[in-house]
Design a protein around this motif. Structure first.
Motif, PDB file in Angstrom:
ATOM      1  N   GLY A  58       0.765  -1.240   0.000  1.00  0.00           N
ATOM      2  CA  GLY A  58       0.000   0.000   0.000  1.00  0.00           C
ATOM      3  C   GLY A  58       0.793   1.287   0.000  1.00  0.00           C
ATOM      4  O   GLY A  58       0.214   2.375   0.050  1.00  0.00           O
ATOM      5  N   MET A  59       2.129   1.213  -0.059  1.00  0.00           N
ATOM      6  CA  MET A  59       2.910   2.455  -0.055  1.00  0.00           C
ATOM      7  C   MET A  59       2.557   3.309  -1.274  1.00  0.00           C
ATOM      8  O   MET A  59       2.600   2.842  -2.404  1.00  0.00           O
ATOM      9  N   THR A  60       2.229   4.559  -1.036  1.00  0.00           N
ATOM     10  CA  THR A  60       1.888   5.477  -2.126  1.00  0.00           C
ATOM     11  C   THR A  60       3.147   6.192  -2.626  1.00  0.00           C
ATOM     12  O   THR A  60       4.195   6.163  -1.968  1.00  0.00           O
ATOM     13  N   ASP A  61       3.027   6.863  -3.780  1.00  0.00           N
ATOM     14  CA  ASP A  61       4.140   7.670  -4.284  1.00  0.00           C
ATOM     15  C   ASP A  61       4.541   8.744  -3.270  1.00  0.00           C
ATOM     16  O   ASP A  61       5.735   9.020  -3.084  1.00  0.00           O
ATOM     17  N   ALA A  62       3.552   9.341  -2.635  1.00  0.00           N
ATOM     18  CA  ALA A  62       3.847  10.398  -1.665  1.00  0.00           C
ATOM     19  C   ALA A  62       4.622   9.836  -0.473  1.00  0.00           C
ATOM     20  O   ALA A  62       5.555  10.470   0.034  1.00  0.00           O
ATOM     21  N   GLN A  63       4.251   8.622  -0.038  1.00  0.00           N
ATOM     22  CA  GLN A  63       4.967   8.013   1.080  1.00  0.00           C
ATOM     23  C   GLN A  63       6.392   7.637   0.677  1.00  0.00           C
ATOM     24  O   GLN A  63       7.339   7.838   1.445  1.00  0.00           O
ATOM     25  N   PHE A  64       6.524   7.113  -0.532  1.00  0.00           N
ATOM     26  CA  PHE A  64       7.867   6.770  -1.026  1.00  0.00           C
ATOM     27  C   PHE A  64       8.730   8.025  -1.108  1.00  0.00           C
ATOM     28  O   PHE A  64       9.904   8.026  -0.721  1.00  0.00           O
ATOM     29  N   GLY A  65       8.142   9.103  -1.583  1.00  0.00           N
ATOM     30  CA  GLY A  65       8.871  10.366  -1.672  1.00  0.00           C
ATOM     31  C   GLY A  65       9.329  10.859  -0.308  1.00  0.00           C
ATOM     32  O   GLY A  65      10.473  11.310  -0.153  1.00  0.00           O
ATOM     33  N   GLU A  66       8.465  10.765   0.681  1.00  0.00           N
ATOM     34  CA  GLU A  66       8.850  11.216   2.022  1.00  0.00           C
ATOM     35  C   GLU A  66       9.891  10.283   2.640  1.00  0.00           C
ATOM     36  O   GLU A  66      10.820  10.738   3.322  1.00  0.00           O
ATOM     37  N   LEU A  67       9.721   8.994   2.378  1.00  0.00           N
ATOM     38  CA  LEU A  67      10.710   8.021   2.858  1.00  0.00           C
ATOM     39  C   LEU A  67      12.105   8.383   2.342  1.00  0.00           C
ATOM     40  O   LEU A  67      13.076   8.484   3.109  1.00  0.00           O
ATOM     41  N   LEU A  68      12.223   8.630   1.043  1.00  0.00           N
ATOM     42  CA  LEU A  68      13.536   8.954   0.474  1.00  0.00           C
ATOM     43  C   LEU A  68      14.049  10.297   0.977  1.00  0.00           C
ATOM     44  O   LEU A  68      15.266  10.481   1.166  1.00  0.00           O
ATOM     45  N   ALA A  69      13.144  11.230   1.199  1.00  0.00           N
ATOM     46  CA  ALA A  69      13.562  12.534   1.728  1.00  0.00           C
ATOM     47  C   ALA A  69      14.183  12.370   3.117  1.00  0.00           C
ATOM     48  O   ALA A  69      15.221  12.979   3.425  1.00  0.00           O
ATOM     49  N   VAL A  70      13.563  11.536   3.949  1.00  0.00           N
ATOM     50  CA  VAL A  70      14.108  11.296   5.289  1.00  0.00           C
ATOM     51  C   VAL A  70      15.460  10.580   5.190  1.00  0.00           C
ATOM     52  O   VAL A  70      16.421  10.937   5.876  1.00  0.00           O
ATOM     53  N   VAL A  71      15.534   9.571   4.326  1.00  0.00           N
ATOM     54  CA  VAL A  71      16.797   8.838   4.151  1.00  0.00           C
ATOM     55  C   VAL A  71      17.908   9.789   3.705  1.00  0.00           C
ATOM     56  O   VAL A  71      19.038   9.734   4.210  1.00  0.00           O
TER      57      VAL A  71
END
Lengths: 129, 129, 129, 129, 129, 129
Positions: free
Chosen positions: F94-107
């Motif tokens: 269920g990961m959305t594009d927005a969640q993936f984007g925030e995940l990478l931003a945090v990383v």
């Protein structure tokens, strides 16, 4: 029982010769703990010193730029000893607080964008191939 | 199905504005895939570009030194895309083959001595504290 | 307030059973802090111990070689605790100063040439494909 | 335009001499791309080859153990070229599939427990100081 | 002589304004040493704080998940300061011991399987392309 | 000659049993190349699957959070295979594009601030000890 630094007075002639060359080349009264520990394997001590002397010498890049590159790698790897000793070397060669600040800013940004490139699995542009 | 680069023609006005600023600032006809991929998260695109523009600008360090530091970090992290794109940027700013060779030699040595410092668990010298 | 090591006397029966197996297997009077900390998550403690016991057992490689490989990874990652504890384990299995010196020399060289390979973006030779 | 490998026929006498020594020492008809790329900086080529020859020679550790340590570091750093070339070198020295399997199992476990040690911020045991 | 933290009382108005925003945003009586050190380069302090405030804010992911991701990266990189400070931030947001234990278990496993994937040079499955 | 994936039809009963459990647990018609390569060392295959099944199961953290942590580590380490396969797993959960984007931003941010903390050698605040 971990290894301890080998002082000049306790060193073999082979090790002492390297210490003497380090002190003469850098014009310092003693060598750093880094050398006193690698001295536990004299071949590594000699080879590493010869290599470092060659690599860090003035050439197409000036020694200060080389020391800053050294700090950049050490910060990326999280090697506290290496950061401190090469930051000191860079400052001795004239690195200012402002330069150190910009160096770390670039190192930080590069570590960030490296991960964005990985995370998005960015493919090489045609013009870069 | 992995993400694909977002081209200028398909970009939202918000993303297009960043692309336009990159093209104007760098005087290039198109942006790299790095930006076309981070554009999937417009806030990251905008923030990263603003940060990079600030950090890589001329300051206490000149832009070529900054690009070489960027390459040093990218090589240490093994980010192929980042190595290629920042090597290209550094060459555009005048980096010669000899300078690139010395840069990589320093990066290699630093990665080696970082591990010798870790492996021997070298303690900080009094004079570095 | 960070977590503190869980001593045998304070451990749950589940954790204590793992501690007892570690002490019996290694013939030691107490377990290392590594286990006393992972004990904060008993499933991780049990799984990690079972895995480590299996992986480090004599097999196609002898235990000393395995411990030296463990040190090589820990030095590359800069994990001080892991370096010290696995260096001690390797010495217990007979590693000499000369072997430790050669181990670190190889680790250093590999970290250096890994970066030269990255930096020059070396392509795989036909014969290696 | 990225650098391309320098073939023997196109190499300077200085570079060719190193190639010749590599081929003679290893009894191979050609050198790997790694050397053909580092040849872009002849001093790095010569120094790296001399260092590698010294470090990987039989000593207190046998050459197969050294190659496996080299693979362990390269896997930890994710250097594909280095993994392939040193896996090939290790197999040439007799590494079996079972040994390679155990090598990677140890490398995997070490990378895992390194992070558990970091994550729990494990303090050094008195007996390891 | 290494740099020391810049306290609020000794800070320039520019730096003090950032400190004040951090204290107000986080509702804390003082800022961490991380900020007191980056304050040596005020542009880095301001940019990093603005970026962090934006990135860690509630969004598609909740702040606790973001802090746990931050810990995962810091553990992988072995940054002790970052582990401690972001573990504390995560606990403040409600992370339990059980959650922390599972977080570290995942981080450990990922670091292990990353190396198995590298070591076996696993090629991307058709369905993942 | 590098190793190649071991298909179900060619696998030993021991390996096939693991493949069958993976397919049943995940409800998929085939296993990924990761498993077909680790199958070259059946003990590693079995142990890694059992560990992964245990670690990634629902618990104090939900499986999507665990997959995102897995991606964060893989991005930090630059493991392309691991990024792609666990990004796919996260999207399936269920990961959305927005969640993936925030995940990478945090990383990205974490990798940046980790280096600022290293570079400035930030000392632990009293309140974090």
């Amino acid at each position: 029982m971990p290894l301890t630094p080998i002082e000049h007075a306790d060193a073999s002639p082979e090790v002492r010769a390297v210490y003497d060359d380090i002190m003469a080349t850098r014009n310092v009264p003693d060598v750093n703990n880094f050398w006193k520990m690698t001295a536990h394997h004299p071949a590594t001590l000699a080879r590493t010193w010869e290599s470092l002397k060659e690599v860090m010498a003035p050439g197409a890049l000036d020694p200060l730029v080389k020391e800053m590159i050294f700090v950049a790698v050490s910060v990326t790897n999280g090697c506290a000893y290496c950061i401190r000793s090469h930051e000191a070397a860079a400052r001795k060669l004239g690195m200012t607080d402002a330069q150190f600040g910009e160096l770390l800013a670039v190192v930080g940004m590069a570590n960030e964008t490296n991960r964005l490139a990985h995370g998005y699995q960015v493919e090489l542009d045609e013009r870069l191939k």
